[in-house]
Scaffold this active site. Structure first.
Site, PDB file in Angstrom:
ATOM      1  N   ASP A 135       0.819  -1.209   0.000  1.00 28.28           N
ATOM      2  CA  ASP A 135       0.000   0.000   0.000  1.00 28.28           C
ATOM      3  C   ASP A 135       0.857   1.265   0.000  1.00 28.28           C
ATOM      4  OD1 ASP A 135      -2.356  -1.351  -0.076  1.00 28.28           O
ATOM      5  OD2 ASP A 135      -2.905  -1.025   2.010  1.00 28.28           O
ATOM      6  N   ASP A 288      -6.943  -7.606  13.768  1.00 30.81           N
ATOM      7  CA  ASP A 288      -6.540  -8.949  14.166  1.00 30.81           C
ATOM      8  C   ASP A 288      -7.340  -9.442  15.365  1.00 30.81           C
ATOM      9  OD1 ASP A 288      -5.478  -7.012  15.812  1.00 30.81           O
ATOM     10  OD2 ASP A 288      -3.382  -7.622  15.549  1.00 30.81           O
TER      11      ASP A 288
END
Length: 572
Positions: A135, A288
Site C-alpha cells: 500500500d 486482528d
C-alpha cells in the site's frame, strides 16, 4: 466650624486580606471538607477496587502458568500431531497449499527482510503462494519492492506483487483484498508476516500439522523475538512488557481454551475459519483482535506455540512507540465498545455440511437427503468463555490495567498528600503493586535489575494509554487513526549478522542520528505538565507529609521529565 466626619475603627482580625494566596487557601479550606475529601475518598475506593481486580487477574495467571509448566502436556501430546514428510513419489502433493501474506506501507528499510524470509520457508515451492500487499505511497519504494518480488520470481518462487488504488481499510483492507484473488481458492491456510518479521525456514513445518490434524483449530499463533531488544533502554522496557504477554497471557489462554487474541502477524489461519467469521473488518485499528473474537464466538479454537518464533523489530524511537501504543490501547477499547453486546447475545448459528464430515456441534435435528446432511445446530460457546472474554480479556487487561496505573499511582496517591484527611491503606499503595510488578517480571528474568525503572516508565506510559483508551471507549478524535510503526531496518540486520558490542554501538549511533529532530518537536507537554505536578506533590510531602512518598514522587518526576523531553529512546 463644620462637624468632623466620624472615624470607624475595624479590628485587625476583621480586616479583609486581599492577598491572592490567602484567598486561595480560604477557598480550599471551605471546599475541602464537603466536596474534595468525599470525592477523593470515592476515587481511592474505585482505584483500590480496580487494583484488586488487576491483582486477582495476575495471581490467577501466575497460578495457571505454574500448573502449565509443571503438569500440562506439550501441544504435540494434547492434539493430533503428525509431522508432514517429504515423499519422492508424491512430490509436494501431500502438503497443503499455503498462502503467505506480507502487508507493507512504505517499508523502505525492511521490505527485504520479510520477503527474503518468506521465500526461504522450507515448504514445497508448488504448494506455496506469496503475496506482497503493498500500500506504499512512495513511488520509489513501490518500485524497489516490485523489483525484489521479480528477483525472487526469477528464481522459481511463486510470488505476486499486489497494489491497491486506495489504502481503504488499512491493513485489514489489504488482507481482505488479497483473499479475493482467484488462485486463493486453492489455498487452505494463510500465514501473515508484517514487513519487519523474518520467520525461520521451519516455521510452516512446525505449525501446519496442528491445523491439518485438528479441524477445530482456526489459528496457530507464534511468538515474537526481538532482535534489537538491547538497542536502548526503550527497547528493553518494551521487551519486558511483551514477554509477559507471550510467556503468560498467550500461554494461559491457549492451554485453558479460554481465549487469546491474534497478534496480527506470525500466525497461521485456516482460511475457512476467516470466511466463516465474516472475513477481515476495518471498523477498528485492531483488525486482528476483531477477527479472533468473531472466530472464537463461532466455536473455533486457537493454539499458541511458544517455540514457534519469528524475529522482529521493536520501535526504537519514542515517537514510533507512542503511535504504536496509541493504536494498541485505543483499538481494543473501541472494539470492546462495539462487540460487548455481540458477545453477550451470541447464541445460534445454522450450517449445511456434507455427509460424513466431522463436527463438534451439538445436533438438534438431522435430516438425511441422499448425499447431504442438513444440520440445524446450536454453537456451544460456553457461558464462562463469554465472561472470560468480556471481563478478563477486555475489561481488566485492556481497560482497567491502563487506568488504574495512571489514576491511582500518578494522580490519586499524589493528591492524598495534599489532603491528609484521605487515607490510602498501605496494602493498596505498596503491597499490591509490588506483587503485580513481580508477577509481571517473570517473562524477562534477564532484565530483573531494570524492574524499578520499568515500573516508573510504565506509569508514565499509562498516561498515554489511558488517554487512548478513553478515546476508543467514547470513539472520538483519533479513535481510528492508523500510523504505521516506523522501522529502522539497519538495527535488525546488524543484530542478526553480528551480536558484538561494537555492532550494537554502531547501530545505536545510527538510530540517534536518524531520529534527531528539533527540540520543540521532541517535547511532550502533557508528560511535562505531570512532571511539574508530581514535583510539587513531592516537595509538599517532603516538608509537611508523613508517608515519605516524596522518594517515589521525585523519581517519577524524573521519568516523566525524560519522556516529556523525548530522550528515553536514546538511553542505552
Amino acid at each position: 466650624m463644620g462637624e468632623s466626619e466620624p472615624k470607624i475603627f475595624i479590628p485587625e482580625s476583621f480586616q479583609v486580606n486581599y492577598d491572592v494566596s490567602s484567598q486561595i487557601k480560604m477557598i480550599w479550606e471551605v471546599m475541602k471538607a464537603p466536596l474534595i475529601v468525599p470525592l477523593l475518598n470515592a476515587c481511592v475506593y474505585i482505584s483500590l477496587t480496580m487494583a484488586l481486580m488487576l491483582f486477582m487477574e495476575r495471581v490467577y495467571m501466575g497460578i495457571v502458568i505454574v500448573l502449565i509448566k509443571l503438569f500440562w502436556k506439550k501441544p504435540e501430546q494434547r492434539y493430533n500431531y503428525e509431522p508432514l514428510q517429504d515423499d519422492e513419489e508424491l512430490g509436494g502433493s501431500n502438503f497443503p497449499v499455503v498462502l503467505v501474506q506480507i502487508p507493507m506501507f512504505n517499508e523502505r528499510e525492511v521490505y527485504k527482510v520479510s520477503i527474503g524470509a518468506a521465500c526461504g520457508l522450507s515448504w514445497p515451492t508448488d504448494r506455496l503462494v506469496i503475496q506482497v500487499l503493498d500500500d506504499s505511497t512512495d513511488p520509489v519504494v513501490k518500485q524497489m519492492v516490485e523489483m525484489e518480488c521479480q528477483r525472487w520470481a526469477s528464481k522459481g518462487i511463486n510470488i505476486t506483487y499486489q497494489i491497491r488504488e486506495t489504502r481503504g481499510g488499512y491493513k485489514a483492507g489489504a488482507l481482505k483484498e488479497g483473499l479475493k484473488r482467484s488462485y486463493v481458492k486453492h489455498c487452505e491456510y494463510v500465514v501473515i508476516f508484517d514487513a519487519d518479521f523474518s520467520p525461520p525456514p521451519g516455521f510452516l513445518r512446525r505449525a501446519i500439522p496442528f491445523l491439518v490434524g485438528n479441524p477445530e483449530i482456526a489459528l496457530v499463533q507464534g511468538r515474537w523475538r526481538f532482535v534489537n531488544s538491547n538497542e536502548c533502554l526503550l527497547t528493553r522496557m518494551q521487551e519486558m512488557s511483551l514477554d509477559y504477554h507471550f510467556t503468560v497471557e498467550q500461554e494461559v489462554g491457549s492451554a485453558t481454551h479460554a481465549f487469546f487474541g491474534f497478534n496480527g502477524t506470525a500466525g497461521i489461519w485456516r482460511i475457512a475459519a476467516i470466511n466463516e467469521a465474516g472475513g477481515w473488518k476495518d471498523r477498528t485499528t485492531v483488525e486482528d483482535m476483531d477477527l479472533a473474537v468473531r472466530a472464537s464466538l463461532r466455536g473455533w479454537k486457537f493454539l499458541y506455540l511458544g517455540d514457534l518464533q519469528a524475529n522482529s523489530e521493536l520501535p526504537s524511537t519514542l515517537r514510533a512507540f507512542r503511535f504504536q501504543q496509541h493504536r494498541w490501547s485505543c483499538g481494543p477499547a473501541n472494539l470492546f465498545r462495539k462487540m460487548a453486546m455481540e458477545i453477550i447475545r451470541n447464541k445460534v448459528f445454522f450450517f449445511i455440511k456434507i455427509k460424513n464430515e466431522e463436527s463438534n456441534m451439538l445436533f438438534i435435528l438431522v435430516l438425511n437427503f441422499d448425499d447431504v446432511l442438513f444440520w440445524i445446530c446450536v454453537q456451544k460457546v460456553r457461558f464462562w468463555k463469554k465472561v472470560y472474554v468480556i471481563y478478563s480479556f477486555f475489561f481488566v487487561r485492556k481497560i482497567v490495567a491502563h487506568m488504574v496505573t495512571f489514576f491511582f499511582y500518578c494522580l490519586v496517591i499524589p493528591l492524598t498528600i495534599l489532603v491528609p484527611e484521605v487515607h490510602v491503606p498501605i496494602w493498596g499503595a505498596v503491597y499490591i503493586p509490588s506483587i503485580i510488578t513481580i508477577l509481571n517480571s517473570v517473562g524477562t528474568p534477564r532484565s530483573i535489575h531494570l524492574l524499578f525503572y520499568w515500573i516508573l516508565f510504565e506509569n508514565v506510559m499509562s498516561l498515554h494509554r489511558t488517554k487512548a483508551t478513553l478515546i476508543g471507549l467514547f470513539e472520538y478524535g483519533r479513535a481510528n487513526e492508523w500510523v504505521v510503526t516506523e522501522k529502522l531496518g539497519d538495527s535488525v540486520n546488524n543484530n542478526i549478522k553480528n551480536k558484538s558490542g561494537d555492532a550494537a554501538k554502531k547501530t545505536n549511533a545510527k538510530v540517534q542520528k536518524k531520529t534527531r529532530s528539533k527540540f520543540m518537536e521532541r517535547l511532550n507537554f502533557l508528560e511535562l505538565g505531570f512532571a511539574v505536578f508530581l514535583f510539587f506533590c513531592g516537595c509538599y510531602d517532603y516538608n509537611y507529609g508523613k508517608h515519605n512518598y516524596f522518594i517515589y514522587l521525585f523519581l517519577q518526576t524524573l521519568t516523566f521529565s525524560i519522556v516529556g523531553f523525548g530522550y528515553v529512546g536514546t538511553i542505552v
